[in-house]
Design a protein around this motif. Structure first.
Motif, PDB file in Angstrom:
ATOM      1  N   GLY A   1       0.787  -1.219   0.000  1.00 43.34           N
ATOM      2  CA  GLY A   1       0.000   0.000   0.000  1.00 43.34           C
ATOM      3  C   GLY A   1       0.818   1.267   0.000  1.00 43.34           C
ATOM      4  O   GLY A   1       0.320   2.323   0.391  1.00 43.34           O
ATOM      5  N   VAL A   2       2.085   1.202  -0.450  1.00 44.99           N
ATOM      6  CA  VAL A   2       2.951   2.376  -0.382  1.00 44.99           C
ATOM      7  C   VAL A   2       3.467   2.801  -1.757  1.00 44.99           C
ATOM      8  O   VAL A   2       4.178   3.802  -1.851  1.00 44.99           O
ATOM      9  N   HIS A   3       3.146   2.059  -2.812  1.00 44.23           N
ATOM     10  CA  HIS A   3       3.573   2.415  -4.163  1.00 44.23           C
ATOM     11  C   HIS A   3       2.354   2.494  -5.085  1.00 44.23           C
ATOM     12  O   HIS A   3       1.322   1.869  -4.829  1.00 44.23           O
ATOM     13  N   VAL A   4       2.501   3.239  -6.159  1.00 42.06           N
ATOM     14  CA  VAL A   4       1.457   3.330  -7.169  1.00 42.06           C
ATOM     15  C   VAL A   4       2.121   3.271  -8.537  1.00 42.06           C
ATOM     16  O   VAL A   4       3.199   3.840  -8.753  1.00 42.06           O
ATOM     17  N   HIS A   5       1.482   2.562  -9.462  1.00 42.80           N
ATOM     18  CA  HIS A   5       2.035   2.415 -10.801  1.00 42.80           C
ATOM     19  C   HIS A   5       1.906   3.722 -11.570  1.00 42.80           C
ATOM     20  O   HIS A   5       0.886   4.413 -11.492  1.00 42.80           O
ATOM     21  N   LEU A   6       2.930   4.041 -12.325  1.00 44.44           N
ATOM     22  CA  LEU A   6       2.967   5.294 -13.063  1.00 44.44           C
ATOM     23  C   LEU A   6       2.198   5.244 -14.375  1.00 44.44           C
ATOM     24  O   LEU A   6       2.105   6.267 -15.066  1.00 44.44           O
ATOM     25  N   CYS A   7       1.651   4.085 -14.726  1.00 42.01           N
ATOM     26  CA  CYS A   7       0.900   3.989 -15.983  1.00 42.01           C
ATOM     27  C   CYS A   7      -0.331   4.884 -15.985  1.00 42.01           C
ATOM     28  O   CYS A   7      -0.840   5.252 -17.044  1.00 42.01           O
ATOM     29  N   PHE A   8      -0.835   5.256 -14.789  1.00 38.96           N
ATOM     30  CA  PHE A   8      -2.019   6.109 -14.718  1.00 38.96           C
ATOM     31  C   PHE A   8      -1.742   7.524 -15.226  1.00 38.96           C
ATOM     32  O   PHE A   8      -2.678   8.250 -15.566  1.00 38.96           O
ATOM     33  N   LEU A   9      -0.482   7.925 -15.251  1.00 42.18           N
ATOM     34  CA  LEU A   9      -0.165   9.285 -15.683  1.00 42.18           C
ATOM     35  C   LEU A   9      -0.578   9.534 -17.127  1.00 42.18           C
ATOM     36  O   LEU A   9      -0.943  10.651 -17.489  1.00 42.18           O
ATOM     37  N   PHE A  10      -0.511   8.488 -17.974  1.00 44.59           N
ATOM     38  CA  PHE A  10      -0.906   8.655 -19.371  1.00 44.59           C
ATOM     39  C   PHE A  10      -2.350   9.139 -19.486  1.00 44.59           C
ATOM     40  O   PHE A  10      -2.704   9.862 -20.413  1.00 44.59           O
ATOM     41  N   LEU A  11      -3.185   8.724 -18.535  1.00 45.02           N
ATOM     42  CA  LEU A  11      -4.609   9.030 -18.599  1.00 45.02           C
ATOM     43  C   LEU A  11      -4.954  10.370 -17.947  1.00 45.02           C
ATOM     44  O   LEU A  11      -6.126  10.726 -17.874  1.00 45.02           O
ATOM     45  N   LEU A  12      -3.939  11.095 -17.481  1.00 46.33           N
ATOM     46  CA  LEU A  12      -4.161  12.371 -16.809  1.00 46.33           C
ATOM     47  C   LEU A  12      -3.663  13.549 -17.622  1.00 46.33           C
ATOM     48  O   LEU A  12      -3.484  14.645 -17.098  1.00 46.33           O
ATOM     49  N   ARG A  13      -3.439  13.327 -18.908  1.00 45.36           N
ATOM     50  CA  ARG A  13      -2.971  14.427 -19.754  1.00 45.36           C
ATOM     51  C   ARG A  13      -4.038  15.515 -19.852  1.00 45.36           C
ATOM     52  O   ARG A  13      -3.762  16.702 -19.762  1.00 45.36           O
ATOM     53  N   ASP A  14      -5.278  15.101 -20.052  1.00 48.27           N
ATOM     54  CA  ASP A  14      -6.416  16.013 -20.137  1.00 48.27           C
ATOM     55  C   ASP A  14      -7.404  15.600 -19.050  1.00 48.27           C
ATOM     56  O   ASP A  14      -7.988  14.517 -19.116  1.00 48.27           O
ATOM     57  N   PHE A  15      -7.607  16.447 -18.052  1.00 46.79           N
ATOM     58  CA  PHE A  15      -8.448  16.071 -16.913  1.00 46.79           C
ATOM     59  C   PHE A  15      -9.895  15.843 -17.338  1.00 46.79           C
ATOM     60  O   PHE A  15     -10.576  14.973 -16.773  1.00 46.79           O
ATOM     61  N   THR A  16     -10.371  16.588 -18.288  1.00 50.16           N
ATOM     62  CA  THR A  16     -11.737  16.367 -18.770  1.00 50.16           C
ATOM     63  C   THR A  16     -11.858  15.012 -19.452  1.00 50.16           C
ATOM     64  O   THR A  16     -12.847  14.301 -19.272  1.00 50.16           O
ATOM     65  N   GLN A  17     -10.851  14.636 -20.214  1.00 47.59           N
ATOM     66  CA  GLN A  17     -10.845  13.326 -20.846  1.00 47.59           C
ATOM     67  C   GLN A  17     -10.741  12.220 -19.807  1.00 47.59           C
ATOM     68  O   GLN A  17     -11.323  11.140 -19.957  1.00 47.59           O
ATOM     69  N   THR A  18     -10.024  12.488 -18.715  1.00 46.72           N
ATOM     70  CA  THR A  18      -9.869  11.484 -17.654  1.00 46.72           C
ATOM     71  C   THR A  18     -11.223  11.062 -17.093  1.00 46.72           C
ATOM     72  O   THR A  18     -11.457   9.889 -16.810  1.00 46.72           O
ATOM     73  N   SER A  19     -12.121  12.013 -16.941  1.00 48.54           N
ATOM     74  CA  SER A  19     -13.430  11.702 -16.358  1.00 48.54           C
ATOM     75  C   SER A  19     -14.309  10.882 -17.284  1.00 48.54           C
ATOM     76  O   SER A  19     -15.348  10.365 -16.857  1.00 48.54           O
ATOM     77  N   SER A  20     -13.933  10.750 -18.549  1.00 51.49           N
ATOM     78  CA  SER A  20     -14.752   9.991 -19.500  1.00 51.49           C
ATOM     79  C   SER A  20     -14.413   8.510 -19.511  1.00 51.49           C
ATOM     80  O   SER A  20     -15.061   7.740 -20.209  1.00 51.49           O
ATOM     81  N   TYR A  21     -13.420   8.094 -18.722  1.00 49.20           N
ATOM     82  CA  TYR A  21     -13.048   6.675 -18.670  1.00 49.20           C
ATOM     83  C   TYR A  21     -13.936   5.932 -17.671  1.00 49.20           C
ATOM     84  O   TYR A  21     -14.454   6.514 -16.719  1.00 49.20           O
ATOM     85  N   SER A  22     -14.067   4.636 -17.898  1.00 47.40           N
ATOM     86  CA  SER A  22     -14.878   3.786 -17.016  1.00 47.40           C
ATOM     87  C   SER A  22     -14.030   3.324 -15.829  1.00 47.40           C
ATOM     88  O   SER A  22     -13.600   2.169 -15.757  1.00 47.40           O
ATOM     89  N   TRP A  23     -13.793   4.223 -14.895  1.00 45.49           N
ATOM     90  CA  TRP A  23     -12.992   3.882 -13.721  1.00 45.49           C
ATOM     91  C   TRP A  23     -13.727   2.911 -12.806  1.00 45.49           C
ATOM     92  O   TRP A  23     -13.098   2.096 -12.122  1.00 45.49           O
ATOM     93  N   GLY A  24     -15.042   2.990 -12.775  1.00 42.54           N
ATOM     94  CA  GLY A  24     -15.797   2.059 -11.945  1.00 42.54           C
ATOM     95  C   GLY A  24     -15.622   0.621 -12.386  1.00 42.54           C
ATOM     96  O   GLY A  24     -15.530  -0.292 -11.555  1.00 42.54           O
ATOM     97  N   GLY A  25     -15.566   0.396 -13.696  1.00 37.87           N
ATOM     98  CA  GLY A  25     -15.352  -0.961 -14.190  1.00 37.87           C
ATOM     99  C   GLY A  25     -13.993  -1.509 -13.805  1.00 37.87           C
ATOM    100  O   GLY A  25     -13.847  -2.691 -13.468  1.00 37.87           O
ATOM    101  N   VAL A  26     -12.973  -0.644 -13.844  1.00 41.93           N
ATOM    102  CA  VAL A  26     -11.625  -1.078 -13.459  1.00 41.93           C
ATOM    103  C   VAL A  26     -11.575  -1.408 -11.969  1.00 41.93           C
ATOM    104  O   VAL A  26     -10.983  -2.409 -11.558  1.00 41.93           O
TER     105      VAL A  26
END
Length: 346
Positions: free
Chosen positions: A195-220
């Motif tokens: 519980g002390v590390h986080v994968h950096l792959c999520f950064l790709f999805l944070l380029r545009d914050f408005t676009q970030t909210s359009s992903y199905s995070w609940g499904g993941v």
């Protein structure tokens, strides 16, 4: 699915439940396993380390994760979670109790956590150029001691990005938000083994914050929760690193304790309405909860970003104490679940 009897929940037919010899319930039957699962999510530590700067609040709202931040941390009823793990079946992704089968659905994720369950699929590569990725999105490059493969330390993110300078430009605030959101994910939604590390792959999805909210995070989140529940139900795992708060606030199959004179009935969570007298008092009532009224106390109202509708989990109160939630209640939970009736399922 047929079972043997009231106090023996092993299946009669193992044609579907082929992993019974590795399942936690098998060891419970032979009295070889009496330990309670341990948490791996670090939401409480994260909230203590990183007080969200009001200036990055609009970006967190725009990305769709403000409701997760407002959920805060609650004390988990680990004996209850452990008993439910003994009834989780990886083959069917359901909790097998005497009154039937229950599970967590996408609707539960949307209502309790407030995450989108439709939209674009969350996908990408895990093979990363860590230096280039962090330099572009965070403006800082983590040292080798803060890395574990393609994951970085949440504490390092906090030290580097939690306090933007008073005269910070928009780029600096966006970088702080891009550090805050993955740290929030790694502490609560997608915790690793410690519980002390986080994968950096999520950064790709944070380029545009408005676009970030359009992903199905609940499904993941639901898929990750299913996977971790399956892992925790097998092979004597000592911990679980899924979004346990989802199960805690869902209260799947919670037994009725009123029949037991040894332990008083724990208070059942209730939903608050806008006309409740204490609806504006949040942080003082939710055990170990986030200071939900902090933005109001500071007089912060971000321009152009209206207050989002908060998930139902933010309006849930579970004030567990040692009296209501004793540490040696594991056997009592098992007994109550074994004797559960349909009118006790809420």
């Amino acid at each position: 699915m047929a079972f043997r009897g009231l106090y023996d929940v092993d299946p009669l037919d193992t044609f579907v439940l082929v992993l019974q010899d590795r399942h936690r319930s098998h060891l419970v039957d032979t009295e070889q396993f009496q330990e309670v699962l341990h948490p791996r999510q670090q939401m409480r530590a994260f909230l203590n380390m990183w007080r969200m700067d009001p200036r990055i609040r609009p970006y967190v709202i725009r990305a769709g994760f403000y409701g997760i931040y407002r959920l805060g941390h609650i004390i988990i009823d680990w004996p209850l979670i452990t008993c439910l793990m003994e009834r989780w079946r990886p083959q069917t992704h359901t909790f097998h109790v005497l009154v039937g089968e229950m599970t967590i659905t996408l609707q539960d994720v949307a209502i309790i956590l407030g995450l989108h369950i439709d939209g674009l699929a969350v996908m990408g590569t895990c093979v990363l150029d860590v230096a280039g990725l962090c330099g572009e999105f965070l403006g800082v490059i983590p040292p080798n001691e803060a890395l574990r493969g393609s994951a970085t330390s949440i504490r390092w993110l906090c030290q580097q990005l939690s306090t933007p300078p008073p005269n910070a430009y928009e780029v600096a605030l966006q970088r702080s938000a891009r550090g805050f959101i993955p740290a929030l994910m790694g502490s609560f939604l997608f915790a690793d083994k410690k519980g002390v590390h986080v994968h950096l792959c999520f950064l790709f999805l944070l380029r545009d914050f408005t676009q970030t909210s359009s992903y199905s995070w609940g499904g993941v989140v639901l898929a990750h929760t299913y996977r971790e529940l399956c892992r925790a139900s097998l092979d004597c795992r000592r911990g679980i690193n899924s979004c346990i708060t989802l199960i805690q606030r869902l209260h799947v199959g919670r037994p009725d304790f009123r029949r037991s004179a040894a332990y008083p009935a724990p208070p059942f969570p209730y939903a608050l309405h806008d006309d409740d007298d204490d609806a504006d008092v949040v942080a003082g009532d939710v055990a170990e909860g986030v200071d939900d009224v902090l933005p109001v106390q500071q007089g912060v109202e971000p321009e152009g970003e209206p207050e989002p509708a908060l998930p139902l989990g933010c309006r849930w109160r579970v004030p567990l104490t040692r009296v209501h939630n004793p540490s040696d209640v594991l056997l009592l939970y098992r007994d109550q679940l074994d004797a559960q009736t349909s009118n006790q399922v809420r």
